[in-house]
Scaffold this active site. Structure first.
Site, PDB file in Angstrom:
ATOM      1  N   GLY A   1     -16.488  11.521  32.962  1.00  0.00           N
ATOM      2  CA  GLY A   1     -16.526  10.065  33.003  1.00  0.00           C
ATOM      3  C   GLY A   1     -17.671   9.495  32.186  1.00  0.00           C
ATOM      4  CG  ASP A   2     -21.770   9.942  33.384  1.00  0.00           C
ATOM      5  OD1 ASP A   2     -21.904   8.732  33.597  1.00  0.00           O
ATOM      6  OD2 ASP A   2     -22.021  10.816  34.225  1.00  0.00           O
ATOM      7  CB  SER A   3     -18.730  12.822  28.170  1.00  0.00           C
ATOM      8  OG  SER A   3     -19.775  13.651  28.643  1.00  0.00           O
TER       9      SER A   3
END
Length: 401
Positions: free
Chosen positions: A172-174
């Site tokens: 999700g962050d990436s």
């Protein structure tokens, strides 16, 4: 092309004020493509990513040298007026500012978009957050895992008989960082044409949602909620993981009619392609389990390398499931420089993934591993912010840098 020797973003300056993964991953991408990325970190502590990672030889993170690559580290306390003034001076000389604080934080610090645009009208401001800069959830605390749950990937990941699983990386962050970088490059094109910057609003949950294929209309129109399916593609067969006699795991994807005929020939069972149970996409999907059992039994009669060689000779898409061990010894990885090796001051030779995608004329590259905390503070404050030695010493004595 000499002006773009470091990559297509050569000559651009990025101020990275984010921490953890989502914002810094955006900075990593921009730095890989040649931008000068100045990473602002809290004095004495730095980005928490300096402490993250399962393995920490000699007390050193193996994650931060990757995430911090190509960046210059400046320690700066953004919570105090003196630090905020330094940020304003840096922003005046920048093309992009990346931040992933909770929405409203920059405004509370007196360095919100309107203030920064008064100083530098063409500044592109990239804001990465869990829920975005607007909406009823905007001010909630949130990490990548929450965005993954809300965006749909958690529910659809894992075995159907267990709780939803994590993908295995902080996807999700990436994803939010990747879409932030794409948005930044789009906004830069507009800024070059108009002289005006804008906000790039990258929400983690929306970045995950963007990858969810036809999941929404499947329910809205078809009344179907996509479920966890483990290693298979439901009703698309064969496409699964099979185990060779030596325990090697091989993915075989032969779901098109022509490819399935080639698989049947490799299995020395050409009649399977005409068998009513498997003759055609719909029939194979309807009898997916039975077909998988036949292929699994056949695969178990070969060692992994032997199996792959046979499949490749028949033009069947297949490959091993790799770990880092295979990646570091694979000739295709080596031929394409998919993994590069740099020198780490404490850890020696340091392998990591290379820049993606590959540009033929201005490819970008990895110039250095993640820097030591505050390694470039003096040079950036002097050369970019325009501070003299006495001013830098005063800020250091006050704990601002």
């Amino acid at each position: 092309m000499n002006d773009y020797a470091r990559g297509p973003l050569s000559g651009l300056r990025v101020i990275e004020a984010g921490v953890l993964l989502a914002g810094p991953f955006c900075g990593q991408i921009l730095g890989d493509l040649g931008a000068d990325v100045i990473k602002l970190e809290e004095p004495g502590r730095g980005d928490p990513m300096r402490e993250w990672g399962r393995e920490r030889p000699y007390g050193k993170s193996l994650w931060f040298p990757v995430l911090g690559r190509n960046k210059r580290s400046v320690t700066l306390n953004l919570r105090v007026p003196e630090g905020q003034e330094v940020l304003r001076r840096l922003a005046a000389e920048a093309d992009v500012l990346v931040e992933n604080f909770r929405p409203g934080t920059l405004e509370r610090w007196g360095v919100g978009p309107e203030v920064l645009w008064d100083i530098n009208p063409r500044l592109v401001i990239v804001r990465v957050s869990a829920y975005g800069q607007s909406g009823p959830y905007a001010e909630r605390a949130g990490y990548g895992s929450i965005g993954e749950a809300m965006g749909g990937i958690r529910y659809t990941t894992g075995d159907p008989d267990s709780l939803p699983s994590r993908v295995g990386i902080s996807i999700g962050d990436s994803l939010a960082g990747t879409f932030a970088a794409v948005g930044a490059m789009g906004a830069l094109r507009v800024a070059e044409a108009t002289g005006r910057g804008q906000i790039v609003d990258s929400a983690i949950y929306e970045s995950v949602l963007a990858l969810m294929e036809s999941l929404v209309p499947e329910y809205a129109i078809g009344g179907y909620i996509r479920e966890r399916t483990g290693s298979i593609l439901p009703n698309i067969a064969p496409s699964n993981v099979y185990v060779a006699s030596d325990g090697g795991m091989v993915v075989i994807a032969a779901n098109q009619d022509t490819v399935f005929r080639r698989l049947a020939e490799a299995m020395a069972q050409p009649g399977l392609a005409a068998d009513p149970r498997f003759a055609g996409h719909t029939a194979r999907g309807r009898n997916q389990r039975e077909l998988d059992e036949l292929i699994a039994k056949w695969c178990a009669g070969f060692a992994g390398d032997e199996l792959l060689d046979l499949l490749h000779r028949h033009g069947v898409p297949a490959g091993r499931i790799y770990t880092a061990k295979e990646m570091l010894t694979d000739p295709h990885f080596a031929a394409r420089d998919a993994i590069v090796r740099l020198e780490h001051p404490d850890l020696g030779e340091f392998p990591m993934q290379n820049v993606v995608p590959k540009l033929t004329a201005t490819p970008g590259g990895i110039r250095r591993v993640g820097p030591e905390l505050g390694e470039h503070t003096d040079e950036v404050l002097r050369d970019v912010a325009g501070l003299d030695g006495d001013e830098i010493s005063r800020l250091r004595a006050a704990g601002v840098v």
